[in-house]
Design an enzyme around this catalytic site. Structure first.
Site, PDB file in Angstrom:
ATOM      1  N   SER A  63      22.275   8.234 -10.681  1.00 15.42           N
ATOM      2  CA  SER A  63      22.641   8.036 -12.085  1.00 15.42           C
ATOM      3  C   SER A  63      23.301   9.292 -12.634  1.00 15.42           C
ATOM      4  O   SER A  63      23.038  10.403 -12.162  1.00 15.42           O
ATOM      5  CB  SER A  63      21.398   7.734 -12.921  1.00 15.42           C
ATOM      6  OG  SER A  63      20.611   8.902 -13.112  1.00 15.42           O
ATOM      7  N   ASP A  64      24.160   9.115 -13.638  1.00 20.19           N
ATOM      8  CA  ASP A  64      24.572  10.281 -14.414  1.00 20.19           C
ATOM      9  C   ASP A  64      23.331  10.812 -15.115  1.00 20.19           C
ATOM     10  O   ASP A  64      22.317  10.117 -15.252  1.00 20.19           O
ATOM     11  CB  ASP A  64      25.664   9.896 -15.421  1.00 20.19           C
ATOM     12  CG  ASP A  64      26.539  11.079 -15.800  1.00 20.19           C
ATOM     13  OD1 ASP A  64      26.084  12.240 -15.656  1.00 20.19           O
ATOM     14  OD2 ASP A  64      27.669  10.857 -16.259  1.00 20.19           O
ATOM     15  N   TRP A  65      23.406  12.047 -15.567  1.00 20.60           N
ATOM     16  CA  TRP A  65      22.228  12.712 -16.111  1.00 20.60           C
ATOM     17  C   TRP A  65      21.720  11.982 -17.370  1.00 20.60           C
ATOM     18  O   TRP A  65      22.453  11.854 -18.341  1.00 20.60           O
ATOM     19  CB  TRP A  65      22.542  14.163 -16.393  1.00 20.60           C
ATOM     20  CG  TRP A  65      22.249  15.107 -15.259  1.00 20.60           C
ATOM     21  CD1 TRP A  65      21.622  16.315 -15.356  1.00 20.60           C
ATOM     22  CD2 TRP A  65      22.567  14.957 -13.863  1.00 20.60           C
ATOM     23  NE1 TRP A  65      21.520  16.911 -14.115  1.00 20.60           N
ATOM     24  CE2 TRP A  65      22.091  16.090 -13.175  1.00 20.60           C
ATOM     25  CE3 TRP A  65      23.182  13.953 -13.116  1.00 20.60           C
ATOM     26  CZ2 TRP A  65      22.218  16.268 -11.797  1.00 20.60           C
ATOM     27  CZ3 TRP A  65      23.307  14.114 -11.737  1.00 20.60           C
ATOM     28  CH2 TRP A  65      22.835  15.258 -11.101  1.00 20.60           C
ATOM     29  N   PHE A  66      20.492  11.472 -17.312  1.00 23.06           N
ATOM     30  CA  PHE A  66      19.848  10.725 -18.399  1.00 23.06           C
ATOM     31  C   PHE A  66      20.511   9.372 -18.656  1.00 23.06           C
ATOM     32  O   PHE A  66      20.336   8.797 -19.729  1.00 23.06           O
ATOM     33  CB  PHE A  66      19.814  11.547 -19.699  1.00 23.06           C
ATOM     34  CG  PHE A  66      19.150  12.887 -19.558  1.00 23.06           C
ATOM     35  CD1 PHE A  66      17.776  12.997 -19.450  1.00 23.06           C
ATOM     36  CD2 PHE A  66      19.918  14.047 -19.516  1.00 23.06           C
ATOM     37  CE1 PHE A  66      17.167  14.247 -19.313  1.00 23.06           C
ATOM     38  CE2 PHE A  66      19.318  15.293 -19.376  1.00 23.06           C
ATOM     39  CZ  PHE A  66      17.938  15.392 -19.274  1.00 23.06           C
ATOM     40  N   ALA A  67      21.254   8.845 -17.675  1.00 25.35           N
ATOM     41  CA  ALA A  67      21.921   7.560 -17.868  1.00 25.35           C
ATOM     42  C   ALA A  67      21.012   6.369 -17.571  1.00 25.35           C
ATOM     43  O   ALA A  67      21.280   5.263 -18.019  1.00 25.35           O
ATOM     44  CB  ALA A  67      23.162   7.470 -16.990  1.00 25.35           C
TER      45      ALA A  67
END
Length: 613
Positions: free
Chosen positions: A182-186
């Protein structure tokens, strides 16, 4: 040992103290139209990543520039999926000689202001051809280790829990063997994300800390966990860090090495684009000058790009003023000022204007998308003030995307797009302005005359319709004259193209077509031409772009020299996505082949028939 990720579109981003080679931003490197150079940049960034003790570089970024106002336009390779894909392949192949690469952001990550929640709505043909084609190329041709899912939604589902993107297409149709992060905090969920195909949640296990419970309650099967583990271990084994006994091999000597700094300079030299050169005021002639003024708030200030996840800090960087001063030599005085005052006693005035991370950049850091495409009013006023003196006025722009300039374009004698040119950008600029080297950069974005020439951006909406036509496809479809077309760029010499020859007049879908063209340097000095090949479909029965880039050749010629260049066209690249049959198809009809210097200058035309399969 686990994965040690590092951001890296323009170099290795270090959160702690330390420096690394700062290359020109990705869009500047794309403007070189040189895949081999991008492979060398990828190799250098991969080596520095490994030398600093990390094993995954979060690059390349290959999102399509759907609208020039996109805040992260600088991080990607422009608007054309074919070019995006090949640049992404080049970077990945180079980087993965040393570390794992992670291509990003899948998919439809084309808005910054509402990137965390925006729903990108598009039909399947638009998705496949314009926003996923390049990912398909990198997955299938470069064997990329990792794919990062985007923040946004596509057709109602967040990308990190989008079964159609991650399982149906990426892991199913494309048979991607690596892992999805995932993208960061996605990440937005536990079971939905795991079942859709997201293998790793970053940066913490906010949701995946609950996976054990999800398996126990039956919402996630053990098979899903086993597959994710297999994918992760497969990459660890491939890149040699599966065991805790594998030692991290630090080698800081490779960071900012002479070779890498020279490569950063080469990329800046080749990617800078000459947009206007009225009456050949460039190159500057040292023996005809006494004083050159370099003015503007960014004349003696470095602009390397955004301050977000792509930020790279080098040990030094050369400003435009410093680079021009060094190139001028002892016989020419070079002076500077933030305003126009230094122009008073100068023969030539170089006005340096730039955008800032607040103008375009990651929204999380007070940046975001651009709602207007022009310069700041004070920068336009500075250009007009200098031009009003009657002195030769050269405008240098540092930015990540197209700039509208109807208010001042005619007043400038020369205009140069330097992008965010990296740590050696000033050096490159000095050499180019004084003609020590020739301009060879070509645009990878269509530049509009006004914002209204573009499709609706939709960057402040909860839901955005992604039209099939964007970039030069949009301009062609709507018969809009661009300020500068896709592929445009001037040189200090001129070229003539002739004698287009196709190797066959009838081909099959599995064939490759050789296209040859004679290129003559008709000027008086050595230079580089980028010969571009586009395909059109005059008798198509389906929705298609008027024409599309399918190949090019970059050739360097001495004055009065002629060479025959060959461009290989894969017939499979002529395919469109058939929504009814749910597959890629090449139409059995005559295809036209257009060759020239940019998307609006294609004088050579041939035709080839594709046989029915």
């Amino acid at each position: 040992r686990g994965f040690k990720f590092r951001d890296g579109p323009r170099g290795v981003r270090l959160l702690e103290d330390g420096t690394s080679t700062c290359f020109p931003v990705a869009v500047a490197r794309a403007a070189t139209w040189e895949f081999d150079l991008e492979k060398r940049v990828g190799r250098a960034i991969g080596l520095e990543t490994k030398g600093l003790g990390h094993n995954v570089i979060l690059a390349p970024t290959i999102n399509t520039l759907r609208h020039p106002g996109h805040g992260r336009a600088q991080e990607s390779y422009g608007e054309d999926p074919w070019l995006l894909g090949h640049m992404g392949i080049a970077f990945t192949e180079g980087a993965q000689e040393h570390v794992a690469a992670c291509v990003k952001h899948l998919a439809g990550n084309n808005i910054e202001d509402t990137r965390m929640t925006n729903n990108a709505v598009m039909d399947e043909q638009t998705l496949r051809e314009n926003y996923m084609r390049q990912f398909k190329m990198v997955v299938e041709q470069a064997d990329v280790a990792c794919v990062m899912s985007a923040y946004n939604k596509v057709n109602g589902f967040y990308c990190s829990e989008n079964n159609h993107l991650l399982s149906d297409i990426l892991k199913g149709e494309w048979q991607f063997p690596g892992f999805v992060v995932s993208d960061w905090f996605a990440a937005k969920s536990t079971a939905e994300s795991a079942n859709a195909g997201m293998d790793i949640e970053m940066p913490w296990r906010v949701y995946y800390g609950q996976l054990e419970s999800a398996v126990q309650n039956g919402s996630v099967s053990e098979d899903v966990i086993d597959e994710a583990v297999s994918r992760i271990l497969r990459i660890k084994i491939k890149f040699g860090f599966v065991s805790l006994e594998n030692k991290v091999e630090l080698d800081p000597s490779v960071v900012e090495s002479d070779e890498h700094i020279a490569l950063a300079l080469e990329a800046a030299e080749k990617g800078t684009v000459l947009l206007k050169n009225q009456d050949n005021v460039l190159p500057l002639q040292r023996d005809a000058l006494t004083t050159v003024a370099v003015v503007g708030p960014f004349a003696d200030k470095v602009r390397l790009g955004d301050d977000g996840s792509s930020k790279v800090i080098p040990s030094y960087a050369v400003t435009p003023f410093a680079g021009i001063q060094a190139a001028a030599g002892d016989g020419v005085q070079v002076v500077t000022s933030k305003d126009a005052s230094a122009a008073a006693g100068a023969d030539v005035v170089v006005v340096v204007v730039a955008l800032t991370p607040q103008d375009e950049g990651e929204a999380i850091l007070d940046g975001g998308d651009r709602d207007e495409l022009g310069l700041h009013a004070e920068d336009e006023a500075l250009i007009q003030e200098v031009a009003a003196t009657g002195k030769t006025t050269i405008v240098i722009m540092e930015a990540g995307g197209p700039i509208t300039m109807e208010a001042w374009k005619e007043q400038a004698d020369a205009i140069v797009m330097a992008w965010y040119p990296g740590m050696e950008g000033g050096t490159a600029l000095g050499s180019l302005l004084f003609g020590d080297i020739n301009f060879s950069g070509r645009l990878v974005q269509t530049w509009p005359k006004t914002l209204e020439d573009e499709p609706v951006f939709g960057n402040h909406q909860a839901e955005t319709d992604f039209n099939y036509f964007h970039g030069y496809r949009h301009f062609d479809e709507n018969d809009i004259e661009p300020l500068f077309p896709f592929g445009f760029g001037l040189s200090y010499t001129s070229f003539e193209l002739s004698n287009l020859v196709l190797s066959d007049t009838k081909v099959n879908e599995s064939d490759s077509l050789s296209v040859t063209v004679d290129v003559k340097n008709a000027g008086k000095r050595r230079g580089v031409e980028v010969v571009q090949l586009y395909a059109s479909y005059p008798n198509t029965l389906v929705r298609r772009a008027k024409m599309e880039l399918k190949g090019y050749a970059r050739v360097e010629l001495d004055a009065d020299e002629t060479k025959t260049v060959t461009i290989q066209l894969s017939v499979a690249d002529l395919a469109y996505y058939d929504m009814e049959q749910k597959k890629w198809r090449v139409e059995a009809l005559a295809h036209r082949i257009h060759v020239g210097r940019n998307a609006r200058d294609l004088p050579l035309v041939g035709e080839v028939a594709v046989n029915a399969q």
